[in-house]
Design an enzyme around this catalytic site. Structure first.
Site, PDB file in Angstrom:
ATOM      1  N   ASN A 240      30.084  24.326  52.379  1.00 35.95           N
ATOM      2  CA  ASN A 240      31.507  24.567  52.601  1.00 35.95           C
ATOM      3  C   ASN A 240      32.235  24.965  51.320  1.00 35.95           C
ATOM      4  O   ASN A 240      33.344  25.504  51.365  1.00 35.95           O
ATOM      5  CB  ASN A 240      32.173  23.329  53.217  1.00 35.95           C
ATOM      6  CG  ASN A 240      32.156  22.129  52.306  1.00 35.95           C
ATOM      7  OD1 ASN A 240      31.097  21.709  51.844  1.00 35.95           O
ATOM      8  ND2 ASN A 240      33.309  21.553  52.029  1.00 35.95           N
ATOM      9  N   HIS A 241      31.616  24.735  50.147  1.00 33.32           N
ATOM     10  CA  HIS A 241      32.240  25.150  48.883  1.00 33.32           C
ATOM     11  C   HIS A 241      31.831  26.550  48.461  1.00 33.32           C
ATOM     12  O   HIS A 241      32.355  27.061  47.466  1.00 33.32           O
ATOM     13  CB  HIS A 241      31.910  24.152  47.777  1.00 33.32           C
ATOM     14  CG  HIS A 241      32.788  22.944  47.790  1.00 33.32           C
ATOM     15  ND1 HIS A 241      33.898  22.795  46.988  1.00 33.32           N
ATOM     16  CD2 HIS A 241      32.732  21.821  48.544  1.00 33.32           C
ATOM     17  CE1 HIS A 241      34.480  21.643  47.228  1.00 33.32           C
ATOM     18  NE2 HIS A 241      33.787  21.017  48.165  1.00 33.32           N
ATOM     19  N   ASP A 665      48.658  34.327  42.709  1.00 29.88           N
ATOM     20  CA  ASP A 665      47.963  35.217  41.774  1.00 29.88           C
ATOM     21  C   ASP A 665      46.780  35.850  42.505  1.00 29.88           C
ATOM     22  O   ASP A 665      45.619  35.550  42.244  1.00 29.88           O
ATOM     23  CB  ASP A 665      47.494  34.409  40.561  1.00 29.88           C
ATOM     24  CG  ASP A 665      46.702  35.254  39.574  1.00 29.88           C
ATOM     25  OD1 ASP A 665      46.868  36.488  39.583  1.00 29.88           O
ATOM     26  OD2 ASP A 665      45.903  34.674  38.813  1.00 29.88           O
ATOM     27  N   ASP A 667      45.259  38.630  42.457  1.00 36.90           N
ATOM     28  CA  ASP A 667      44.225  39.412  41.779  1.00 36.90           C
ATOM     29  C   ASP A 667      43.492  38.609  40.710  1.00 36.90           C
ATOM     30  O   ASP A 667      42.668  39.134  39.975  1.00 36.90           O
ATOM     31  CB  ASP A 667      44.823  40.669  41.147  1.00 36.90           C
ATOM     32  CG  ASP A 667      45.872  40.346  40.089  1.00 36.90           C
ATOM     33  OD1 ASP A 667      46.190  39.133  39.913  1.00 36.90           O
ATOM     34  OD2 ASP A 667      46.380  41.275  39.448  1.00 36.90           O
ATOM     35  N   SER A 669      44.381  37.389  37.903  1.00 33.58           N
ATOM     36  CA  SER A 669      44.581  37.839  36.529  1.00 33.58           C
ATOM     37  C   SER A 669      44.952  36.683  35.612  1.00 33.58           C
ATOM     38  O   SER A 669      44.958  36.831  34.396  1.00 33.58           O
ATOM     39  CB  SER A 669      45.699  38.885  36.491  1.00 33.58           C
ATOM     40  OG  SER A 669      46.926  38.315  36.942  1.00 33.58           O
ATOM     41  N   ASP A 705      60.053  33.143  33.484  1.00 36.66           N
ATOM     42  CA  ASP A 705      59.260  33.767  32.420  1.00 36.66           C
ATOM     43  C   ASP A 705      59.887  33.407  31.077  1.00 36.66           C
ATOM     44  O   ASP A 705      60.636  34.179  30.478  1.00 36.66           O
ATOM     45  CB  ASP A 705      59.231  35.284  32.632  1.00 36.66           C
ATOM     46  CG  ASP A 705      58.445  36.005  31.552  1.00 36.66           C
ATOM     47  OD1 ASP A 705      57.657  35.330  30.853  1.00 36.66           O
ATOM     48  OD2 ASP A 705      58.617  37.224  31.419  1.00 36.66           O
ATOM     49  N   ASN A 707      58.748  32.990  27.971  1.00 34.67           N
ATOM     50  CA  ASN A 707      58.447  33.744  26.752  1.00 34.67           C
ATOM     51  C   ASN A 707      58.725  35.239  26.900  1.00 34.67           C
ATOM     52  O   ASN A 707      58.421  36.023  26.005  1.00 34.67           O
ATOM     53  CB  ASN A 707      56.988  33.529  26.328  1.00 34.67           C
ATOM     54  CG  ASN A 707      56.008  34.018  27.389  1.00 34.67           C
ATOM     55  OD1 ASN A 707      56.399  34.589  28.410  1.00 34.67           O
ATOM     56  ND2 ASN A 707      54.722  33.780  27.143  1.00 34.67           N
ATOM     57  N   ASP A 709      57.398  37.748  28.526  1.00 37.82           N
ATOM     58  CA  ASP A 709      56.314  38.718  28.362  1.00 37.82           C
ATOM     59  C   ASP A 709      56.071  39.533  29.625  1.00 37.82           C
ATOM     60  O   ASP A 709      55.113  40.301  29.712  1.00 37.82           O
ATOM     61  CB  ASP A 709      55.025  38.018  27.936  1.00 37.82           C
ATOM     62  CG  ASP A 709      54.550  36.995  28.959  1.00 37.82           C
ATOM     63  OD1 ASP A 709      55.281  36.758  29.950  1.00 37.82           O
ATOM     64  OD2 ASP A 709      53.450  36.429  28.760  1.00 37.82           O
ATOM     65  N   GLU A 716      54.175  28.131  32.520  1.00 39.13           N
ATOM     66  CA  GLU A 716      55.563  28.465  32.866  1.00 39.13           C
ATOM     67  C   GLU A 716      55.862  28.068  34.305  1.00 39.13           C
ATOM     68  O   GLU A 716      56.957  27.586  34.617  1.00 39.13           O
ATOM     69  CB  GLU A 716      55.797  29.966  32.665  1.00 39.13           C
ATOM     70  CG  GLU A 716      55.796  30.392  31.203  1.00 39.13           C
ATOM     71  CD  GLU A 716      55.826  31.906  31.035  1.00 39.13           C
ATOM     72  OE1 GLU A 716      56.343  32.381  30.009  1.00 39.13           O
ATOM     73  OE2 GLU A 716      55.319  32.619  31.931  1.00 39.13           O
TER      74      GLU A 716
END
Length: 753
Positions: A240-241, A665, A667, A669, A705, A707, A709, A716
């Site tokens: 299952n994992h 998230d 994708d 990244s 956000d 900082n 960027d 964050e």
């Protein structure tokens, strides 16, 4: 002289009687001592398992909530539709320019400075053993070789049947191993103690190779390498994992991205395909069935052998039919009418429940009826649907014939040519596995045995079922089997027989919860199919500890985890304690304390037995609960310099927040882009019936956000959540602006809780 002899005999008799009494006393004392240790060990075990299964329930609830949102959200643009197809499906990895560069592993250069193992194909036994030695020395395999190995693994897996057939005629014995969960030491120890795979020594690894441990990638590389070297002697079952959605929570996704920052996304995408093609079960001599979880009263091995297993991308969600634009518009109107009654996310304030997705096995209400009743995905089949299924079956049979004839089989199957009208008509029809096929796979991957007769939904895990001895016996008789071997559950001794020794659980990850918590085990089967079980401890530290020291060490770890769990629910506990404090004197009985704790945590633990370790001795069997909660907070605050209420919320929600972050998230990244943030907020605001413009969403993203960027990282994301929680008026939701109704207003943002 005779008198002296009788006196000596008398004294000897008295000494013997005294010795027997002493021996009986020592034996009684020792038995009580061992019994107390066993009671402590069982309590400790209950704590670990209850917390583990509570985490699995959180995982299921979280995915059910997102599934609910997706099922009731009508995309207004192609971008919205693309985001929905990626967020929870096999399309999570959208092809971008970076991934296109990484997709061809041959173009990835290996620098001269690389000192790790090097692979060339076809693999030889020396390559596999070199991997073991390199990983033992903490070396990392280069991404080029990882992708190359995964590519070759998939080519091999697509040629395998759903249920592997293995015979003891061709090898001296077959060794079956259970869950490893990223613990490389256990795998190396098994090979050291039992011998490396060879034509005379076959292996079956029964799923759950990844997650939780820190060496999941290395374990996969070793297992896949040996499978390619010895394709007839080395077999893998899916657990299952082996599921990209489960990996989001339990660490494997994070491990891959940390170890392979440049090519991690492509590795994850390829692994997702590989997991889909792992066989579902193994059959030894047509007599012993090996599968990861268990069976149910609807398990059909013939159906399991025929389904297209690559369709089951994740057992967390069964894809339904794609609706036409007209149907979706009607659905939008219906949702707008009923949005006020829609569920609030379970992780939001003033909410303790979540309506399960209708596709979740744990959500069936009619548990009194047999689980055999089928719940189809749609209505009756029309002519085109029937024609499509017949065509698919014919193609499947042709593919198998090609495999048996030794023809080259590629991973991608070409669709037969069809008319444009047929293609259009199928746009709104079933593209993924049927509900029945999906349930079959979920049951064998998630289920657990129980002592009682019958079969019922596994509400503890949130998926699969509990199956009794009668269900096991029915399956064995139907298919003329001797017994089942399964894994999926950690056992103190590494193995456990149940159902009249017809079900054997094997768990190979020793020290799973804590050093000394459990042994690992594997089972060897010869031609007589008599199970020979081998137990071990991969950690040398455990051999230097006495039984009392091991139990004390594990107990301390379990109680620490339990105190964290209690602290994470301090506010709820305080409210529950006040209900039992009718006179408002700040005191409750210890029995009321136990009842209140269970009503909040729902862990099913023996709280009265655990009370001495959790509550200091109190006069007159009463507890000053506010002082107890304050002491509980001091223990956690000594480790973290954070305000108590904030730390409580972080302890309660951090795992869920990290999972939400990884879901958004899409994708992988490691950052939430502005587009991902905007699409997710539109999903939430649609569900909460809140009008919010794109400009407002962009402003919110920029405020998180910190900082500046241009994207949001995990720190964050958690910091924004902490700041919102800090500004929340404690215990008074009425101070929240426009909080006319907590379920309508969206008093706190989903991203912030």
């Amino acid at each position: 002289m005779g008198s002296g002899t009788s006196t000596q005999h008398h004294f000897a008799f008295q000494n013997a009687e005294r010795a027997f009494k002493a021996a009986a006393l020592i034996q009684r004392w020792y038995r009580r001592y061992v019994a107390r240790l066993e009671m402590r060990r069982r309590c400790t075990w209950s704590i670990f398992q209850s917390i583990e299964y509570a985490g699995q329930q959180d995982q299921v609830k979280l995915h059910d909530f997102f599934s609910y949102l997706m099922d009731h959200f009508i995309p207004s643009s192609h971008n919205d539709r693309d985001f929905l197809t990626r967020i929870f499906t096999e399309d999570r990895f959208a092809q971008d320019s970076e991934m296109e560069k990484c997709s061809d592993y041959e173009s990835i250069e290996v620098p001269d400075s690389y000192t790790g193992p090097r692979l060339s194909f076809p693999l030889l036994p020396d390559h596999a053993t070199a991997l073991i030695e390199a990983f033992r020395l903490k070396q990392q395999l280069h991404a080029r070789y990882v992708l190359n190995l995964l590519y070759e693994t998939k080519k091999h897996l697509v040629q395998l049947p759903n249920i592997n057939r293995v015979s003891t005629c061709y090898s001296e014995e077959i060794t079956v191993c259970g869950d490893l969960h990223g613990q490389l030491d256990d795998l190396i120890f098994i090979f050291y103690k039992n011998g490396l795979p060879s034509p005379e020594r076959s292996y079956v690894f029964n799923g759950d190779f990844v997650d939780r441990g820190k060496d999941s990638v290395e374990i996969l590389m070793i297992l896949f390498a040996f499978m390619l070297v010895y394709p007839k002697e080395f077999h893998l079952n899916r657990g299952n994992h082996e599921d990209h959605m489960v990996n989001l929570r339990y660490g494997f996704t994070k491990e891959v991205m940390n170890k392979y920052k440049i090519h991690g996304k492509e590795i994850l995408r390829t692994l997702q395909d590989v997991f889909c093609w792992l066989p579902l079960a193994t059959l030894i001599d047509e007599k012993v069935l090996i599968l990861h979880g268990g069976v149910s009263d609807i398990t059909d091995l013939e159906l399991l052998d025929k389904i297209e297993r690559s369709k089951i991308v994740s057992t967390m969600r069964c894809k339904t039919r794609q609706k036409s634009e007209k149907q979706m518009e009607e659905k939008r109107k219906a949702n707008q009418k009923s949005s006020a009654q829609g569920p609030i996310p379970w992780f939001l304030p003033e909410s303790r429940s979540l309506p399960s997705s209708p596709l979740r096995l744990g959500s069936y209400k009619a548990q009194k009826t047999s689980r055999s009743s089928s719940i189809p995905c749609g209505g009756s089949l029309d002519g085109r649907e029937l024609s499509r299924q017949v065509r698919s079956s014919v193609e499947l049979e042709l593919e198998r014939c090609r495999q048996q004839a030794g023809l080259l089989v590629t991973g991608e199957k070409e669709e037969p040519s069809r008319s444009a009208s047929e293609a259009d008509s199928e746009a709104g029809e079933l593209r993924k596995p049927t509900q029945e096929e999906w349930r079959q796979v979920v049951d064998i991957l998630w289920s657990d045995p129980m002592a009682q007769e019958g079969c019922k939904a596994n509400t503890i895990r949130g998926g699969g079922c509990f199956f009794g001895p009668d269900v096991t016996q029915q399956l064995l008789q139907k298919y003329n089997l001797q017994f089942l071997i399964r894994s999926h559950e950690c056992k103190p001794e590494g193995y456990e027989f149940c159902h009249n020794r017809k079900v054997l659980t094997i768990f190979s990850a020793s020290n799973y919860y804590e050093v000394g918590s459990n042994r690992g085990a594997y089972v060897k089967l010869g031609p007589a199919l008599t199970p020979h079980i081998v137990q071990y401890q991969a950690n040398k530290v455990t051999h230097t500890l006495t039984m009392r020291q091991r139990i004390s060490r594990v107990e301390e770890s379990a109680l620490r985890a339990l105190r964290e769990k209690l602290f994470a629910h301090s506010s709820d506990l305080l409210s529950e304690f006040k209900k039992h404090d009718a006179d408002k004197v700040g005191l409750i009985t210890l029995s009321d304390w136990a009842a209140a704790v269970e009503s909040v945590l729902h862990l099913g633990l023996p709280w009265r037995m655990l009370r001495p370790q959790l509550v200091n001795s109190s006069a007159d069997n009463m507890l000053e609960y506010k002082s107890w909660l304050k002491n509980l907070a001091k223990e956690q605050l000594s480790h973290e310099n954070v305000q108590s209420s904030l730390l409580e919320t972080l302890y309660r929600n951090r795992s869920n927040l990290e999972t939400i972050f990884r879901i958004i998230d899409s994708d992988h990244s490691g950052f939430i882009s502005l587009d991902e943030f905007r699409q997710t907020w539109k999903l939430f605001s649609s569900h909460m019936n809140i009008d919010i413009t794109d400009d407002c969403i962009c402003d919110l993203a920029r405020s998180i956000d910190f900082n500046k960027d241009g994207h949001i990282d995990i720190n964050e994301f958690l910091e924004a959540f902490r700041l919102v929680e800090k500004s929340w008026p404690e215990g008074d939701s009425s101070e929240c602006p426009q909080a006319t109704n907590a379920k309508d207003s969206g008093c706190s943002s989903p991203g912030a809780r």
